[in-house]
Design a protein around this motif. Structure first.
Motif, PDB file in Angstrom:
ATOM      1  N   MET A  92      44.966   2.612-109.264  1.00 10.78           N
ATOM      2  CA  MET A  92      43.670   1.958-109.315  1.00 10.78           C
ATOM      3  C   MET A  92      43.734   0.434-109.342  1.00 10.78           C
ATOM      4  O   MET A  92      43.004  -0.234-108.624  1.00 10.78           O
ATOM      5  CB  MET A  92      42.890   2.467-110.529  1.00 10.78           C
ATOM      6  CG  MET A  92      42.452   3.921-110.415  1.00 10.78           C
ATOM      7  SD  MET A  92      41.189   4.191-109.115  1.00 10.78           S
ATOM      8  CE  MET A  92      42.201   4.850-107.777  1.00 10.78           C
ATOM      9  N   LEU A  93      44.600  -0.127-110.182  1.00 13.83           N
ATOM     10  CA  LEU A  93      44.646  -1.588-110.288  1.00 13.83           C
ATOM     11  C   LEU A  93      45.038  -2.267-108.980  1.00 13.83           C
ATOM     12  O   LEU A  93      44.455  -3.312-108.640  1.00 13.83           O
ATOM     13  CB  LEU A  93      45.577  -2.008-111.418  1.00 13.83           C
ATOM     14  CG  LEU A  93      45.009  -1.811-112.825  1.00 13.83           C
ATOM     15  CD1 LEU A  93      46.022  -2.207-113.884  1.00 13.83           C
ATOM     16  CD2 LEU A  93      43.724  -2.607-113.015  1.00 13.83           C
ATOM     17  N   PRO A  94      45.996  -1.731-108.216  1.00 15.57           N
ATOM     18  CA  PRO A  94      46.276  -2.363-106.917  1.00 15.57           C
ATOM     19  C   PRO A  94      45.065  -2.378-105.990  1.00 15.57           C
ATOM     20  O   PRO A  94      44.843  -3.351-105.259  1.00 15.57           O
ATOM     21  CB  PRO A  94      47.403  -1.492-106.352  1.00 15.57           C
ATOM     22  CG  PRO A  94      48.090  -0.942-107.562  1.00 15.57           C
ATOM     23  CD  PRO A  94      46.992  -0.673-108.534  1.00 15.57           C
ATOM     24  N   VAL A  95      44.259  -1.309-106.043  1.00 23.03           N
ATOM     25  CA  VAL A  95      43.054  -1.254-105.216  1.00 23.03           C
ATOM     26  C   VAL A  95      42.039  -2.280-105.701  1.00 23.03           C
ATOM     27  O   VAL A  95      41.435  -3.014-104.899  1.00 23.03           O
ATOM     28  CB  VAL A  95      42.436   0.161-105.256  1.00 23.03           C
ATOM     29  CG1 VAL A  95      41.091   0.174-104.531  1.00 23.03           C
ATOM     30  CG2 VAL A  95      43.380   1.170-104.620  1.00 23.03           C
ATOM     31  N   MET A  96      41.836  -2.349-107.021  1.00 25.30           N
ATOM     32  CA  MET A  96      40.893  -3.308-107.588  1.00 25.30           C
ATOM     33  C   MET A  96      41.319  -4.742-107.295  1.00 25.30           C
ATOM     34  O   MET A  96      40.484  -5.598-106.963  1.00 25.30           O
ATOM     35  CB  MET A  96      40.780  -3.092-109.093  1.00 25.30           C
ATOM     36  CG  MET A  96      40.155  -1.776-109.499  1.00 25.30           C
ATOM     37  SD  MET A  96      40.275  -1.507-111.290  1.00 25.30           S
ATOM     38  CE  MET A  96      39.334  -2.898-111.899  1.00 25.30           C
ATOM     39  N   GLU A  97      42.599  -4.991-107.411  1.00 26.62           N
ATOM     40  CA  GLU A  97      43.120  -6.338-107.159  1.00 26.62           C
ATOM     41  C   GLU A  97      42.879  -6.737-105.705  1.00 26.62           C
ATOM     42  O   GLU A  97      42.511  -7.887-105.413  1.00 26.62           O
ATOM     43  CB  GLU A  97      44.609  -6.377-107.483  1.00 26.62           C
ATOM     44  CG  GLU A  97      45.224  -7.746-107.421  1.00 26.62           C
ATOM     45  CD  GLU A  97      46.682  -7.747-107.835  1.00 26.62           C
ATOM     46  OE1 GLU A  97      47.342  -8.782-107.645  1.00 26.62           O
ATOM     47  OE2 GLU A  97      47.167  -6.708-108.336  1.00 26.62           O
ATOM     48  N   GLY A  98      43.075  -5.776-104.797  1.00 27.05           N
ATOM     49  CA  GLY A  98      42.849  -6.072-103.393  1.00 27.05           C
ATOM     50  C   GLY A  98      41.389  -6.314-103.071  1.00 27.05           C
ATOM     51  O   GLY A  98      41.054  -7.107-102.191  1.00 27.05           O
ATOM     52  N   LYS A  99      40.496  -5.636-103.794  1.00 23.32           N
ATOM     53  CA  LYS A  99      39.067  -5.746-103.504  1.00 23.32           C
ATOM     54  C   LYS A  99      38.428  -6.963-104.166  1.00 23.32           C
ATOM     55  O   LYS A  99      37.599  -7.646-103.566  1.00 23.32           O
ATOM     56  CB  LYS A  99      38.353  -4.472-103.964  1.00 23.32           C
ATOM     57  CG  LYS A  99      36.861  -4.448-103.646  1.00 23.32           C
ATOM     58  CD  LYS A  99      36.241  -3.108-104.005  1.00 23.32           C
ATOM     59  CE  LYS A  99      34.753  -3.081-103.650  1.00 23.32           C
ATOM     60  NZ  LYS A  99      34.131  -1.776-103.972  1.00 23.32           N
ATOM     61  N   PHE A 100      38.801  -7.226-105.430  1.00 26.59           N
ATOM     62  CA  PHE A 100      38.125  -8.264-106.197  1.00 26.59           C
ATOM     63  C   PHE A 100      38.954  -9.527-106.388  1.00 26.59           C
ATOM     64  O   PHE A 100      38.434 -10.544-106.829  1.00 26.59           O
ATOM     65  CB  PHE A 100      37.723  -7.714-107.578  1.00 26.59           C
ATOM     66  CG  PHE A 100      36.857  -6.493-107.510  1.00 26.59           C
ATOM     67  CD1 PHE A 100      35.590  -6.549-106.980  1.00 26.59           C
ATOM     68  CD2 PHE A 100      37.328  -5.274-107.979  1.00 26.59           C
ATOM     69  CE1 PHE A 100      34.780  -5.422-106.918  1.00 26.59           C
ATOM     70  CE2 PHE A 100      36.537  -4.140-107.924  1.00 26.59           C
ATOM     71  CZ  PHE A 100      35.261  -4.211-107.387  1.00 26.59           C
ATOM     72  N   GLY A 101      40.247  -9.454-106.089  1.00 25.88           N
ATOM     73  CA  GLY A 101      41.111 -10.616-106.255  1.00 25.88           C
ATOM     74  C   GLY A 101      41.908 -10.544-107.537  1.00 25.88           C
ATOM     75  O   GLY A 101      41.443 -10.023-108.558  1.00 25.88           O
ATOM     76  N   ALA A 102      43.118 -11.080-107.489  1.00 25.23           N
ATOM     77  CA  ALA A 102      44.028 -11.014-108.639  1.00 25.23           C
ATOM     78  C   ALA A 102      43.479 -11.761-109.842  1.00 25.23           C
ATOM     79  O   ALA A 102      43.744 -11.387-110.988  1.00 25.23           O
ATOM     80  CB  ALA A 102      45.395 -11.579-108.248  1.00 25.23           C
ATOM     81  N   ASP A 103      42.688 -12.820-109.620  1.00 29.54           N
ATOM     82  CA  ASP A 103      42.199 -13.633-110.732  1.00 29.54           C
ATOM     83  C   ASP A 103      41.241 -12.869-111.630  1.00 29.54           C
ATOM     84  O   ASP A 103      41.014 -13.269-112.775  1.00 29.54           O
ATOM     85  CB  ASP A 103      41.517 -14.891-110.202  1.00 29.54           C
ATOM     86  CG  ASP A 103      40.318 -14.585-109.321  1.00 29.54           C
ATOM     87  OD1 ASP A 103      40.437 -13.685-108.466  1.00 29.54           O
ATOM     88  OD2 ASP A 103      39.279 -15.237-109.477  1.00 29.54           O
ATOM     89  N   LYS A 104      40.669 -11.761-111.144  1.00 29.00           N
ATOM     90  CA  LYS A 104      39.764 -10.959-111.958  1.00 29.00           C
ATOM     91  C   LYS A 104      40.513 -10.066-112.938  1.00 29.00           C
ATOM     92  O   LYS A 104      39.939  -9.595-113.924  1.00 29.00           O
ATOM     93  CB  LYS A 104      38.879 -10.085-111.059  1.00 29.00           C
ATOM     94  CG  LYS A 104      37.952 -10.844-110.143  1.00 29.00           C
ATOM     95  CD  LYS A 104      36.887 -11.594-110.941  1.00 29.00           C
ATOM     96  CE  LYS A 104      35.874 -12.256-110.010  1.00 29.00           C
ATOM     97  NZ  LYS A 104      34.823 -12.976-110.771  1.00 29.00           N
ATOM     98  N   LEU A 105      41.768  -9.807-112.665  1.00 29.38           N
ATOM     99  CA  LEU A 105      42.537  -8.867-113.477  1.00 29.38           C
ATOM    100  C   LEU A 105      43.759  -9.496-114.121  1.00 29.38           C
ATOM    101  O   LEU A 105      44.365  -8.904-115.009  1.00 29.38           O
ATOM    102  CB  LEU A 105      42.987  -7.681-112.622  1.00 29.38           C
ATOM    103  CG  LEU A 105      41.883  -6.846-111.987  1.00 29.38           C
ATOM    104  CD1 LEU A 105      42.450  -5.942-110.909  1.00 29.38           C
ATOM    105  CD2 LEU A 105      41.179  -6.037-113.048  1.00 29.38           C
ATOM    106  N   LYS A 106      44.130 -10.692-113.672  1.00 28.10           N
ATOM    107  CA  LYS A 106      45.367 -11.300-114.141  1.00 28.10           C
ATOM    108  C   LYS A 106      45.103 -12.701-114.679  1.00 28.10           C
ATOM    109  O   LYS A 106      44.099 -13.332-114.360  1.00 28.10           O
ATOM    110  CB  LYS A 106      46.395 -11.366-113.013  1.00 28.10           C
ATOM    111  CG  LYS A 106      46.884 -10.005-112.544  1.00 28.10           C
ATOM    112  CD  LYS A 106      47.953 -10.154-111.461  1.00 28.10           C
ATOM    113  CE  LYS A 106      48.524  -8.802-111.058  1.00 28.10           C
ATOM    114  NZ  LYS A 106      49.577  -8.919-110.024  1.00 28.10           N
ATOM    115  N   SER A 107      46.020 -13.153-115.513  1.00 27.28           N
ATOM    116  CA  SER A 107      46.003 -14.525-116.001  1.00 27.28           C
ATOM    117  C   SER A 107      47.435 -15.041-116.010  1.00 27.28           C
ATOM    118  O   SER A 107      48.385 -14.261-115.882  1.00 27.28           O
ATOM    119  CB  SER A 107      45.393 -14.598-117.401  1.00 27.28           C
ATOM    120  OG  SER A 107      46.178 -13.862-118.326  1.00 27.28           O
TER     121      SER A 107
END
Length: 577
Positions: A231-246
């Motif tokens: 799921m997280l790879p899909v979310m990262e691809g859709k919304f951008g890494a900055d939404k899930l990572k710091s």
């Protein structure tokens, strides 16, 4: 003659009314208990309103009998929905209720009964009967859920109501993602979901401390694994890494920062620490680890985190060689155990009034255990966890605000340096609960090792460029320190205010009552000051901080003290001369 005719008309009218009442009574007598209740519910604006008024007086055993002996699926559906409504009205909370089992068995008939969908033809506006059914059903087989979702007739009057109830069940049961996530994604179920929808459903909630709950540790780990791999790879691809990572303050690299913490509904079997036989060296290379937050005081602290949670972000950021695919693969358990105590109340910044929200302080022990056996291996230190508004027990008066979990990069750095505790002295509490210190005794608070030497009282201070005179009725206190950066990066010791300091450290002067607090004064062109001293890791600097203090405080019999504060930690030194 006229009078006789009038009496005859009245008699005829009474006979007609009585006949109508007799027919209505006969119809009611011929109806089942379920049908009578259902007809009464139709007269209300919603089933919820009917249940609210009548749940306490409904014949539960009679409805159960009709649910088990119903001739049609429609009759069974109505009886079960009413039973689910009674359970909701009574606020019954248990793992597996008798009527929840009935609801689950009924929905499972979608796989075997050809006329299953006919059961819903007699539902009534606004179709909220499905809400009670799905609220009660609890865990559901993935095949059943997907069948319900995919095969509901699009042109049915009840289609929207049923789909809304299914959507609510999916969002209320995030742990089901491991069973149905692939199929939901394949059918485009998540296509119009926002990043916020994903976050609040499958990562964390702003209101609920523990939104994701699994029955077992194995199930909780499986959920984290599914998020990590699918799921997280899909979310990262859709919304951008900055939404899930710091970006990590320690490594400077990007890391998942999702606040995911999955509740595991079972105990973690751990053995108490032993005084002898502990390994001198902990081997971490090639070993796999699971990180837990183990709140042994959950029963005492209302609204605090669940008894056991897997720390999602720690697991999500583990290198593949350290990540266990199952509990059996784990070599170590890294266990955080909080010790809560009451902190201070917050005040409204605008009015200054007490908000009724009280902060909870937490000193959290970090310990390493051997997986499988539960043998204690080593205490790694105590973390001073900080409060966060994202975890609140309840809204309103006297709501307790609980600490935010320590960031995954800090925890992983500590684990990676398990055999070299000097590497992470700035990340764990070094005071051992002490508050009072003697002059020349060093104390480590966060990134700074501070040694207080002495203090001098004078009416004026001279430097190479300027002479400074204290205000009327006041004197200067010049406090001499040595500071050393024991942290992991360049930091500023003191800024103009606490907000300007990288380290979040405060140094002040207090009287014996601790009611009067004085911050360092800013003296222009004073070369001996430690204000804004910025040091690289390992660097040391000697200098002074100057305080302007009223004469009555200096001359008080209660004494004057230097106080150093970092978060919930405090070191107090007698001023001395």
């Amino acid at each position: 003659m006229v009078k006789t005719k009038h009496i005859g008309s009245r008699l005829l009218l009474i006979m007609i009314v009585c006949l109508g009442m007799f027919c209505l009574t006969a119809c009611q007598v011929g109806k089942t208990l379920t049908e009578s209740c259902w007809d009464s519910a139709k007269k209300e604006s919603s089933l919820e309103k009917y249940i609210e008024k009548n749940w306490a007086v409904l014949d539960v055993e009679g409805l159960r009998g009709e649910a088990d002996s119903a001739e049609t699926l429609g009759q069974q559906f109505k009886a079960i929905v009413l039973l689910c409504g009674v359970e909701s009205g009574a606020n019954i909370e248990q793992e597996e209720s008798e009527d929840a089992a009935r609801a689950r068995e009924f929905l499972a008939k979608v796989l075997t009964e050809e006329n299953f969908w006919e059961a819903f033809e007699d539902v009534f506006y606004p179709y909220d009967c499905f809400d009670f059914l799905f609220d009660a059903v609890g865990l559901m087989d993935g095949e059943v859920l997907m069948k319900l979702l995919k095969d509901v007739p699009e042109d049915a009057r009840y289609a929207d109501g049923l789909k809304d109830a299914i959507d609510a069940w999916i969002e209320d049961n995030p742990a089901s993602l491991t069973d149905i996530g692939d199929e939901l994604a394949a059918m485009g179920y998540f296509d119009d979901w926002s990043e916020q929808d994903w976050r609040q459903t499958y990562l964390y909630s702003y209101v609920e401390a523990d939104p994701v709950r699994a029955d077992t540790i194995e199930d909780a780990l499986a959920y984290v694994s599914y998020m990590r791999d699918s799921m997280l790879p899909v979310m990262e691809g859709k919304f951008g890494a900055d939404k899930l990572k710091s970006v990590s303050d320690i490594t400077g690299e990007e890391r998942y920062d999702t606040k995911l913490a999955v509740v595991a509904g079972e105990d973690l079997s751990l053995k108490p620490s032993a005084a002898e036989g502990l390994p001198e060296v902990i081997e971490t290379e090639g070993k796999k680890v699971i990180a837990f937050y183990r709140n042994t005081a959950s029963g005492e602290w209302e609204g605090s985190p669940a008894p056991l949670r897997i720390l999602g972000d720690f697991m999500l950021n583990l290198p593949s060689e350290a990540y266990p695919a199952s509990v059996a693969e784990a070599d170590y358990y890294l266990v955080l155990t909080p010790s809560y105590e009451y902190g201070s109340f917050y005040s409204d910044r605008t009015t200054g009034e007490d908000t009724g929200i009280q902060e909870v302080w937490s000193s959290t022990s970090v310990d390493l255990y051997e997986a499988g056996t539960g043998n204690y291996l080593r205490h790694l230190g105590n973390l001073m966890e900080e409060a966060s508004s994202s975890i609140v027990s309840q809204y309103g008066e006297e709501a307790l605000e609980y600490p935010e979990l320590t960031s995954s990069d800090i925890l992983y750095y500590i684990y990676s340096n398990v055999n070299n505790p000097d590497a992470y002295v700035s990340l764990v509490d070094q005071t051992d609960g002490r508050v009072e210190f003697e002059r020349e005794e060093s104390v480590i608070l966060g990134s700074w090792e501070v040694t207080y030497h002495s203090g001098q009282i004078s009416e004026s201070i001279e430097s190479s460029l300027q002479k400074y005179d204290a205000s009327d009725g006041c004197q200067f206190v010049s406090a001499s320190f040595t500071i050393r950066n024991v942290g992991l990066q360049r930091e500023s010791f003191l800024g103009i205010s606490i907000l300007d300091s990288d380290s979040g450290i405060q140094v002040g002067l207090v009287d014996g009552s601790f009611e009067n607090y004085f911050e360092p004064v800013q003296l222009w062109a004073y070369t001996g000051g430690l204000d804004n001293s910025s040091l690289e890791p390992g660097d040391t600097k000697d200098g002074e901080l100057v305080f302007e203090v009223p004469d009555d405080v200096i001359n008080s019999s209660d004494g004057v003290y230097i106080v150093i504060i970092k978060g919930y930690q405090m070191a107090v030194y007698p001023l001395g001369e």
